[in-house]
Design a protein around this motif. Structure first.
Motif, PDB file in Angstrom:
ATOM      1  N   THR A 225       0.915  -1.143   0.124  1.00  0.00           N
ATOM      2  CA  THR A 225      -0.014   0.065  -0.062  1.00  0.00           C
ATOM      3  C   THR A 225       0.791   1.311   0.106  1.00  0.00           C
ATOM      4  O   THR A 225       0.590   2.075  -0.597  1.00  0.00           O
ATOM      5  CB  THR A 225      -0.869   0.092   1.023  1.00  0.00           C
ATOM      6  OG1 THR A 225      -1.870  -1.120   0.832  1.00  0.00           O
ATOM      7  CG2 THR A 225      -1.630   1.276   1.582  1.00  0.00           C
ATOM      8  N   PRO A 226       2.034   1.363   0.679  1.00  0.00           N
ATOM      9  CA  PRO A 226       2.880   2.569   0.865  1.00  0.00           C
ATOM     10  C   PRO A 226       3.185   2.972  -0.762  1.00  0.00           C
ATOM     11  O   PRO A 226       3.329   4.242  -1.004  1.00  0.00           O
ATOM     12  CB  PRO A 226       4.021   2.404   1.770  1.00  0.00           C
ATOM     13  CG  PRO A 226       3.404   1.337   2.481  1.00  0.00           C
ATOM     14  CD  PRO A 226       2.509   0.476   1.620  1.00  0.00           C
ATOM     15  N   LEU A 227       3.566   1.955  -1.635  1.00  0.00           N
ATOM     16  CA  LEU A 227       4.070   2.094  -2.794  1.00  0.00           C
ATOM     17  C   LEU A 227       2.817   2.666  -3.625  1.00  0.00           C
ATOM     18  O   LEU A 227       2.890   3.485  -4.659  1.00  0.00           O
ATOM     19  CB  LEU A 227       4.680   1.032  -3.441  1.00  0.00           C
ATOM     20  CG  LEU A 227       6.064   0.409  -2.699  1.00  0.00           C
ATOM     21  CD1 LEU A 227       6.409  -0.745  -3.042  1.00  0.00           C
ATOM     22  CD2 LEU A 227       7.081   1.440  -3.236  1.00  0.00           C
ATOM     23  N   ASP A 228       1.473   2.158  -3.508  1.00  0.00           N
ATOM     24  CA  ASP A 228       0.467   2.311  -4.210  1.00  0.00           C
ATOM     25  C   ASP A 228       0.065   3.864  -3.969  1.00  0.00           C
ATOM     26  O   ASP A 228      -0.403   4.518  -4.877  1.00  0.00           O
ATOM     27  CB  ASP A 228      -0.764   1.548  -3.809  1.00  0.00           C
ATOM     28  CG  ASP A 228      -1.723   1.746  -4.830  1.00  0.00           C
ATOM     29  OD1 ASP A 228      -1.455   1.515  -5.953  1.00  0.00           O
ATOM     30  OD2 ASP A 228      -2.794   1.920  -4.228  1.00  0.00           O
ATOM     31  N   VAL A 229       0.194   4.464  -2.760  1.00  0.00           N
ATOM     32  CA  VAL A 229      -0.103   5.686  -2.483  1.00  0.00           C
ATOM     33  C   VAL A 229       0.917   6.725  -3.265  1.00  0.00           C
ATOM     34  O   VAL A 229       0.505   7.781  -3.935  1.00  0.00           O
ATOM     35  CB  VAL A 229       0.019   5.942  -0.893  1.00  0.00           C
ATOM     36  CG1 VAL A 229      -0.080   7.586  -0.555  1.00  0.00           C
ATOM     37  CG2 VAL A 229      -0.764   5.182  -0.283  1.00  0.00           C
ATOM     38  N   ALA A 230       2.331   6.402  -3.367  1.00  0.00           N
ATOM     39  CA  ALA A 230       3.154   6.923  -4.240  1.00  0.00           C
ATOM     40  C   ALA A 230       2.583   7.263  -5.725  1.00  0.00           C
ATOM     41  O   ALA A 230       2.758   8.073  -6.310  1.00  0.00           O
ATOM     42  CB  ALA A 230       4.393   6.678  -3.944  1.00  0.00           C
ATOM     43  N   LYS A 231       2.425   5.910  -6.046  1.00  0.00           N
ATOM     44  CA  LYS A 231       1.911   5.737  -7.569  1.00  0.00           C
ATOM     45  C   LYS A 231       0.600   6.453  -7.749  1.00  0.00           C
ATOM     46  O   LYS A 231       0.647   7.324  -8.858  1.00  0.00           O
ATOM     47  CB  LYS A 231       1.325   4.281  -7.860  1.00  0.00           C
ATOM     48  CG  LYS A 231       1.175   4.008  -9.168  1.00  0.00           C
ATOM     49  CD  LYS A 231       0.966   2.525  -9.386  1.00  0.00           C
ATOM     50  CE  LYS A 231      -0.254   2.068  -8.820  1.00  0.00           C
ATOM     51  NZ  LYS A 231      -1.682   2.404  -9.784  1.00  0.00           N
ATOM     52  N   THR A 232      -0.201   6.605  -6.913  1.00  0.00           N
ATOM     53  CA  THR A 232      -1.437   7.380  -7.206  1.00  0.00           C
ATOM     54  C   THR A 232      -1.101   8.911  -7.185  1.00  0.00           C
ATOM     55  O   THR A 232      -1.442   9.592  -8.210  1.00  0.00           O
ATOM     56  CB  THR A 232      -2.368   7.037  -6.366  1.00  0.00           C
ATOM     57  OG1 THR A 232      -2.856   5.653  -6.070  1.00  0.00           O
ATOM     58  CG2 THR A 232      -3.658   7.919  -6.127  1.00  0.00           C
TER      59      THR A 232
END
Length: 308
Positions: A225-232
């Motif tokens: 999830t932390p990586l997905d937040v950055a991707k968004t």
């Protein structure tokens, strides 16, 4: 030994199985995975926006679903779905074809548990998948944000290209790979392990694929999830009025902004809808794929040689 005494593991594709079996099964699985849980993915995107408008601040998944449906209409939750449908079919076909080839090459189809081989095959497959899917994912997220003015997928694609150039569609690709490679490695290693534990015979069993896929999807979603937040943040930066966000150029800078604005809690934004989305969608993806693979290769399995 008679034919009845031989248990063929349909999941290890026979040598005479056509490549189209993987391509068709993968394409169908990809469309099913993304389309069914798309509204939850829309909520996840909304909740991960770093500087939302007051109208787009939600306290949870159900609050978001209720407010979006009542103030913007239920159809808003489906905005951009055409983009993932257009991209998911060919991208997942490529993904599963690459995965099956790599898993066989790395020895993942041999007897026993081979989590490293499965994870490595997943990493190879997701690299190919994301190269094709990333532009469609950018368009999808641009259309999911609150106040999106794009009328269609083509309208969004053309306007983003004119104002931000081709780079806008791939600015998040390194971050996407940084997220999806561990995501898919965790997902596939967990799935393959649970599949063999729950169904050691290797015979077709839909409930095994549903259970193993659901647990694998939830575990991988939570961990990344932390990586997905950055991707968004990177994929929606062009819609932000914040100058620093609009000029963000990579994962490290995205994480720095998130930490400075919201602390460690910022890296967990959208965790609940992400897990709620990936648990059923991964179960759907693997169960549809395994069924499709069995369906398209059942005649080939019947033609396997009988061992004496």
């Amino acid at each position: 030994m008679t034919q009845a005494e031989v248990d063929y593991d349909y999941e290890a594709l026979p040598e005479n199985a056509p490549l189209t079996a993987c391509l068709l099964a993968g394409a169908i699985a990809g469309v099913a995975e993304h389309a069914v849980m798309y509204p939850v993915d829309s909520i996840k995107t909304r909740m991960q926006i770093l500087a939302p408008t007051p109208q787009a601040m939600y306290s949870g998944v159900f609050n978001a679903a209720s407010r979006i449906s009542t103030t913007e209409g239920a159809r808003t939750l489906w905005r951009g779905v055409n983009s993932v449908i257009m991209g998911a079919g060919p991208a997942h076909a490529l993904y599963f074809a690459t995965y099956e080839y790599a898993k066989e090459s790395f020895g993942g189809n041999a007897a026993g548990h081979h989590p490293v081989a499965a994870a490595a095959a997943g990493a190879c497959a997701t690299t190919a998948h994301d190269a094709l899917m990333n532009p469609f994912d950018v368009i999808k997220q641009r259309m999911q944000v609150h106040g999106s003015v794009y009328r269609s997928v083509m309208d969004c694609a053309s306007k983003v290209y004119r104002t931000e150039g081709l780079r806008a569609f791939y600015i998040s690709y390194p971050t996407t790979l940084t997220m999806t490679i561990p995501f898919k490695s965790i997902e596939i290693a967990t799935y393959e392990y649970l599949r063999k534990v729950l169904n050691p015979t290797g015979n077709y069993d839909p409930m095994t694929h549903i259970m193993a896929g659901g647990v694998a999807g939830a575990a991988a979603a939570a961990a990344t999830t932390p990586l997905d937040v950055a991707k968004t943040l990177l994929q929606t930066r062009g819609e932000s009025k914040d100058v620093r966000i609009r000029n963000c150029n990579g994962l490290v800078e995205a994480w720095r902004i998130i930490y400075q604005r919201q602390g460690l809690a910022g890296f967990a934004k959208g965790l609940q809808p992400r897990v709620l989305s990936h648990m059923p969608s991964t179960a759907i993806c693997w169960s549809v794929y395994e069924y499709g693979k069995w369906f398209f290769t059942r005649d080939n399995l019947d033609k396997q040689p009988i061992l004496a």
